[in-house]
Write a protein that holds these residues in place. Structure first.
Motif, PDB file in Angstrom:
ATOM      1  N   GLU A 113       0.829  -1.204   0.000  1.00 48.83           N
ATOM      2  CA  GLU A 113       0.000   0.000   0.000  1.00 48.83           C
ATOM      3  C   GLU A 113       0.866   1.258   0.000  1.00 48.83           C
ATOM      4  N   ARG A 114       1.964   1.215   0.719  1.00 48.52           N
ATOM      5  CA  ARG A 114       2.877   2.364   0.738  1.00 48.52           C
ATOM      6  C   ARG A 114       3.479   2.615  -0.642  1.00 48.52           C
TER       7      ARG A 114
ATOM      8  N   ASP B 162       0.834   4.263  -2.734  1.00 47.81           N
ATOM      9  CA  ASP B 162       0.691   5.679  -2.380  1.00 47.81           C
ATOM     10  C   ASP B 162       1.832   6.506  -2.954  1.00 47.81           C
TER      11      ASP B 162
END
Length: 168
Positions: A4-5, A8
């Motif tokens: 997820e990082r 992002d």
């Protein structure tokens, strides 16, 4: 949440990268790993003494094959004695890969299995009459713990070593 990082961060630069794509890259990358000097010396000495050496390895086929390539295992292990279990739709929680190794090493009268995971490394070799040796993990870095008292007797190794050089 590493994936997820990455998503992002990529979005900040206008790039879209799915978790599936990240997993594919992660699982197919050639790792930057090497066999340490002590392990090389032990494997070289065992080969010099005439022992046949084999590997039974679990995990996703591409990842395991990439690890084996990065480690350059063919310096010590003949390819026919390297069994990536997933290629044969099995794993070390089944008897199949151990029976396969015996069949491939036809004529060998005794086997010693060295591992570090009581959850899956010693049960079937013990049942097949192999000598089983656990490489101790005093720092507790392995995924599966080595608190042997928590495993049934047939999941425990017959011997424990603290360095591969103890095999010699």
């Amino acid at each position: 949440q590493a994936f997820e990082r990455v998503m992002d961060l990529a979005a900040k630069y206008g790039v879209s990268v799915s978790i599936d794509t990240q997993l594919s890259v992660y699982r197919s990358q050639l790792p930057d790993i090497a066999i340490d000097d002590n392990t090389c010396a032990v494997l070289e000495e065992l080969r010099r003494r005439g022992y046949l050496l084999g590997i039974i390895t679990d995990g996703r086929p591409v990842g395991q094959l990439n690890k084996l390539a990065a480690l350059q295992v063919t310096r010590f292990f003949d390819p026919e004695y390297v069994i990536p279990t997933a290629l044969f739709n099995t794993d070390k929680t089944e008897e199949t890969p151990f029976a396969m190794m015996e069949a491939r090493m036809e004529g060998v009268c005794s086997f010693t299995y060295v591992g570090d995971n009581p959850f899956k490394d010693f049960h079937y070799p013990n049942r097949r009459g192999w000598d089983t040796v656990m490489l101790a993990d005093p720092e507790g870095v392995n995924i599966h713990h080595q608190r042997l008292e928590e495993y049934p007797r047939d999941f425990r190794p017959k011997r424990i070593i603290h360095s591969l050089s103890e095999l010699l």
